[in-house]
Design a protein around this motif. Structure first.
Motif, PDB file in Angstrom:
ATOM      1  N   LEU A   1      18.650 -11.929 -13.538  1.00 48.05           N
ATOM      2  CA  LEU A   1      19.095 -11.124 -12.398  1.00 48.05           C
ATOM      3  C   LEU A   1      19.285 -11.985 -11.155  1.00 48.05           C
ATOM      4  CD1 LEU A   1      16.895  -7.930 -12.856  1.00 48.05           C
ATOM      5  CD2 LEU A   1      19.368  -8.118 -13.220  1.00 48.05           C
ATOM      6  N   THR A   2      18.455 -13.004 -10.990  1.00 47.38           N
ATOM      7  CA  THR A   2      18.631 -13.922  -9.861  1.00 47.38           C
ATOM      8  C   THR A   2      19.982 -14.625  -9.957  1.00 47.38           C
ATOM      9  OG1 THR A   2      16.253 -14.265  -9.665  1.00 47.38           O
ATOM     10  CG2 THR A   2      17.681 -15.948  -8.690  1.00 47.38           C
ATOM     11  N   TRP A   3      20.338 -15.073 -11.142  1.00 47.67           N
ATOM     12  CA  TRP A   3      21.643 -15.717 -11.340  1.00 47.67           C
ATOM     13  C   TRP A   3      22.779 -14.727 -11.106  1.00 47.67           C
ATOM     14  CZ3 TRP A   3      20.147 -18.172 -16.717  1.00 47.67           C
ATOM     15  CH2 TRP A   3      19.243 -19.227 -16.495  1.00 47.67           C
ATOM     16  N   GLU A   4      22.642 -13.532 -11.648  1.00 47.00           N
ATOM     17  CA  GLU A   4      23.699 -12.521 -11.518  1.00 47.00           C
ATOM     18  C   GLU A   4      23.958 -12.180 -10.054  1.00 47.00           C
ATOM     19  OE1 GLU A   4      24.635  -8.574 -10.404  1.00 47.00           O
ATOM     20  OE2 GLU A   4      22.540  -9.024 -10.853  1.00 47.00           O
ATOM     21  N   ARG A   5      22.896 -12.023  -9.270  1.00 48.01           N
ATOM     22  CA  ARG A   5      23.071 -11.686  -7.851  1.00 48.01           C
ATOM     23  C   ARG A   5      23.774 -12.817  -7.108  1.00 48.01           C
ATOM     24  NH1 ARG A   5      17.261  -9.991  -8.483  1.00 48.01           N
ATOM     25  NH2 ARG A   5      17.340  -7.754  -8.959  1.00 48.01           N
ATOM     26  N   ALA A   6      23.461 -14.054  -7.454  1.00 46.94           N
ATOM     27  CA  ALA A   6      24.121 -15.186  -6.798  1.00 46.94           C
ATOM     28  C   ALA A   6      25.613 -15.220  -7.124  1.00 46.94           C
ATOM     29  CB  ALA A   6      23.455 -16.494  -7.224  1.00 46.94           C
ATOM     30  N   ILE A   7      25.973 -14.828  -8.337  1.00 45.90           N
ATOM     31  CA  ILE A   7      27.380 -14.858  -8.756  1.00 45.90           C
ATOM     32  C   ILE A   7      28.169 -13.706  -8.150  1.00 45.90           C
ATOM     33  CG2 ILE A   7      28.946 -14.720 -10.736  1.00 45.90           C
ATOM     34  CD1 ILE A   7      26.673 -16.011 -12.404  1.00 45.90           C
TER      35      ILE A   7
ATOM     36  N   ALA B   1      24.749 -20.992 -10.011  1.00 43.07           N
ATOM     37  CA  ALA B   1      24.288 -19.941 -10.912  1.00 43.07           C
ATOM     38  C   ALA B   1      25.179 -19.842 -12.144  1.00 43.07           C
ATOM     39  CB  ALA B   1      24.231 -18.608 -10.178  1.00 43.07           C
ATOM     40  N   MET B   2      26.493 -19.952 -11.949  1.00 39.79           N
ATOM     41  CA  MET B   2      27.387 -19.920 -13.111  1.00 39.79           C
ATOM     42  C   MET B   2      27.098 -21.087 -14.041  1.00 39.79           C
ATOM     43  SD  MET B   2      31.122 -18.368 -12.035  1.00 39.79           S
ATOM     44  CE  MET B   2      31.416 -19.195 -10.483  1.00 39.79           C
ATOM     45  N   GLY B   3      26.770 -22.231 -13.470  1.00 41.93           N
ATOM     46  CA  GLY B   3      26.408 -23.374 -14.298  1.00 41.93           C
ATOM     47  C   GLY B   3      25.129 -23.129 -15.082  1.00 41.93           C
ATOM     48  N   GLN B   4      24.154 -22.487 -14.451  1.00 44.84           N
ATOM     49  CA  GLN B   4      22.898 -22.191 -15.149  1.00 44.84           C
ATOM     50  C   GLN B   4      23.104 -21.183 -16.279  1.00 44.84           C
ATOM     51  OE1 GLN B   4      21.004 -21.249 -11.330  1.00 44.84           O
ATOM     52  NE2 GLN B   4      19.359 -22.683 -11.825  1.00 44.84           N
ATOM     53  N   VAL B   5      23.922 -20.173 -16.030  1.00 46.98           N
ATOM     54  CA  VAL B   5      24.219 -19.192 -17.077  1.00 46.98           C
ATOM     55  C   VAL B   5      24.929 -19.868 -18.245  1.00 46.98           C
ATOM     56  CG1 VAL B   5      25.514 -17.108 -17.655  1.00 46.98           C
ATOM     57  CG2 VAL B   5      24.288 -17.251 -15.475  1.00 46.98           C
ATOM     58  N   THR B   6      25.903 -20.704 -17.928  1.00 46.28           N
ATOM     59  CA  THR B   6      26.656 -21.401 -18.973  1.00 46.28           C
ATOM     60  C   THR B   6      25.742 -22.299 -19.796  1.00 46.28           C
ATOM     61  OG1 THR B   6      28.679 -21.333 -17.633  1.00 46.28           O
ATOM     62  CG2 THR B   6      28.580 -22.957 -19.403  1.00 46.28           C
ATOM     63  N   ALA B   7      24.842 -23.024 -19.140  1.00 45.94           N
ATOM     64  CA  ALA B   7      23.908 -23.900 -19.858  1.00 45.94           C
ATOM     65  C   ALA B   7      22.983 -23.092 -20.767  1.00 45.94           C
ATOM     66  CB  ALA B   7      23.100 -24.723 -18.859  1.00 45.94           C
TER      67      ALA B   7
ATOM     68  N   LEU C   1      24.922  -6.933 -16.579  1.00 46.69           N
ATOM     69  CA  LEU C   1      23.764  -6.879 -15.694  1.00 46.69           C
ATOM     70  C   LEU C   1      24.055  -6.255 -14.337  1.00 46.69           C
ATOM     71  CD1 LEU C   1      21.956 -10.304 -16.326  1.00 46.69           C
ATOM     72  CD2 LEU C   1      21.483  -8.075 -17.318  1.00 46.69           C
ATOM     73  N   ASP C   2      25.223  -5.681 -14.141  1.00 47.86           N
ATOM     74  CA  ASP C   2      25.495  -5.178 -12.801  1.00 47.86           C
ATOM     75  C   ASP C   2      26.226  -3.841 -12.760  1.00 47.86           C
ATOM     76  OD1 ASP C   2      25.015  -6.456 -10.048  1.00 47.86           O
ATOM     77  OD2 ASP C   2      27.019  -5.638  -9.824  1.00 47.86           O
ATOM     78  N   THR C   3      27.203  -3.637 -13.611  1.00 53.76           N
ATOM     79  CA  THR C   3      28.100  -2.499 -13.411  1.00 53.76           C
ATOM     80  C   THR C   3      27.401  -1.147 -13.591  1.00 53.76           C
ATOM     81  OG1 THR C   3      28.850  -2.827 -15.689  1.00 53.76           O
ATOM     82  CG2 THR C   3      30.215  -3.750 -13.950  1.00 53.76           C
ATOM     83  N   VAL C   4      26.691  -0.960 -14.688  1.00 51.17           N
ATOM     84  CA  VAL C   4      26.029   0.326 -14.914  1.00 51.17           C
ATOM     85  C   VAL C   4      24.907   0.527 -13.900  1.00 51.17           C
ATOM     86  CG1 VAL C   4      24.734   1.742 -16.554  1.00 51.17           C
ATOM     87  CG2 VAL C   4      26.682   0.388 -17.347  1.00 51.17           C
TER      88      VAL C   4
END
Length: 387
Positions: A155-161, A175-181, A229-232
């Motif tokens: 959720l921390t990554w999602e909020r940053a993106i 954050a996108m880099g962390q998600v991708t990794a 993680l965000d839309t619903v």
């Protein structure tokens, strides 16, 4: 041509303020050019927004945020145009059909009821934090084969993106880099030990007879991560804010649960959360405005779905509204692939919450606040009820 200093980025404003701004703009301008940032066009009316979604040849999805015309990323399949988009959609569709969602419904309801059972005894909650976030997020993590215990990190990554400026944002890029990794590691694990999750299935897919390149798999996973993680969460938050602020509608659903499916559609119409963008592929006159190739266009769903030219008495939330052809899931080739899952999660949330929680209302001690970036959402929704 009308130029306005329209800034779509907002944080911590009263709930409904963004919709009110868009309502006023729609009635004054069929289309206008915002001078904010690098500049972009905005279509405001249901007819024009629908036509844009249905014309990917002119309105390309290579840029899906109007403030970011030259993105350094490619979310698959959202940022693809036909026929490439069509091929990807065909691969994904079996995992999001009504039948596939029905197979998950028992688990969705079990998870929902368990969350509510812990909340209902307290007499209060922050709905966004305590329910709207963990409920759909856990279901998504299970679908993807991701560890539920890492939800807070995700959720921390999602909020940053998603909850910050789309350009010149180091936190977003990081954050996108962390998600991708993280997904690169998961892909390696699933190659060695496949499961029944979406990532494992994606490793078996073929395009033009060839395996999916790893970078494309990572771009797909990044998109699904953000959508899951965000839309619903955002849609649920607006729906429950409305019901807390309008006890007569809450009472109607409590007394007649059969209204809930229609209520889901109406709440999605009245509180549409996405501010999608497109990029023009050539010069064209659109809604009376001379637009140039390479310029971006915002297509705010909240404006389209409250257009009095398309909906009778659009400011009224009518839980019995018939023939509700809203654009909450957009339309055209990019119509939301997860619509069946989203509808099911919202329906079950309304059913189970009304079953377990007595009449709830907005807390008098704290104000509910919304934000608007590429996606509108609530930062907080304090609710109270008697126990």
């Amino acid at each position: 041509m009308t130029e306005l200093d329209f800034n779509p980025l907002a944080g911590a404003r009263p709930v409904g303020e963004t919709a009110r701004i868009l309502n006023a703009l729609r009635e004054e301008h069929r289309a206008f050019r915002s001078t904010f940032g690098r500049g972009f066009w905005v279509l405001t009316r249901h007819e024009d927004i629908t036509a844009a979604f249905q014309d990917p040849e002119l309105f390309s999805s290579s840029a899906v945020n109007a403030l970011d015309p030259e993105p350094r990323y490619r979310w698959i399949p959202e940022m693809l145009d036909p026929p490439e988009h069509t091929a990807w959609r065909r691969l994904l569709r079996p995992h999001f059909t009504p039948a596939a969602v029905r197979e998950r419904e028992e688990r969705i309801r079990e998870h929902c009821a368990s969350l509510i059972a812990g909340i209902s005894r307290t007499g209060h909650c922050d709905f966004v934090t305590d329910f709207a976030t963990p409920f759909p997020s856990v279901i998504f993590l299970e679908l993807m084969g991701l560890p539920v215990e890492r939800l807070e990190t995700f959720l921390t990554w999602e909020r940053a993106i998603l909850h910050g400026p789309p350009t010149a944002n180091a936190e977003r890029v990081a954050a996108m880099g962390q998600v991708t990794a993280m997904f690169a590691e998961l892909i390696e694990l699933r190659r060695a030990e496949p499961g029944d999750d979406l990532v494992s299935h994606a490793l078996t897919w073929r395009l033009d007879g060839e395996p999916i390149p790893e970078q494309d798999l990572l771009d797909l996973c990044l998109l699904l991560f953000m959508a899951g993680l965000d839309t619903v969460t955002s849609q649920l938050s607006y729906a429950f804010w409305h019901l807390a602020a309008h006890p007569e509608d809450q009472k109607a659903l409590r007394e007649d649960p059969g209204l809930i499916p229609a209520a889901v559609e109406e709440l999605m119409r009245a509180y549409s959360i996405v501010l999608p963008g497109r990029k023009l592929t050539r010069d064209a006159e659109v809604a009376g405005c001379p637009m140039k190739a390479g310029e971006t266009v915002m297509l705010p769903l909240a404006s389209a779905n409250r257009d009095p030219r398309a909906f009778a008495d659009p400011e009224k939330v009518d839980l019995r509204r018939e023939h509700n052809r809203h654009l909450g899931f957009a339309t055209g080739p990019h119509r939301c692939l997860g619509s069946h899952l989203a509808r099911t999660e919202m329906r079950i949330a309304l059913e189970e919450w009304h079953r377990a929680v007595p009449a709830w209302r907005l807390s008098p001690d704290r104000e509910a606040l919304e934000h608007a970036y590429g996606l509108m959402g609530l930062d907080t929704l304090p609710l109270v009820w008697e126990v």
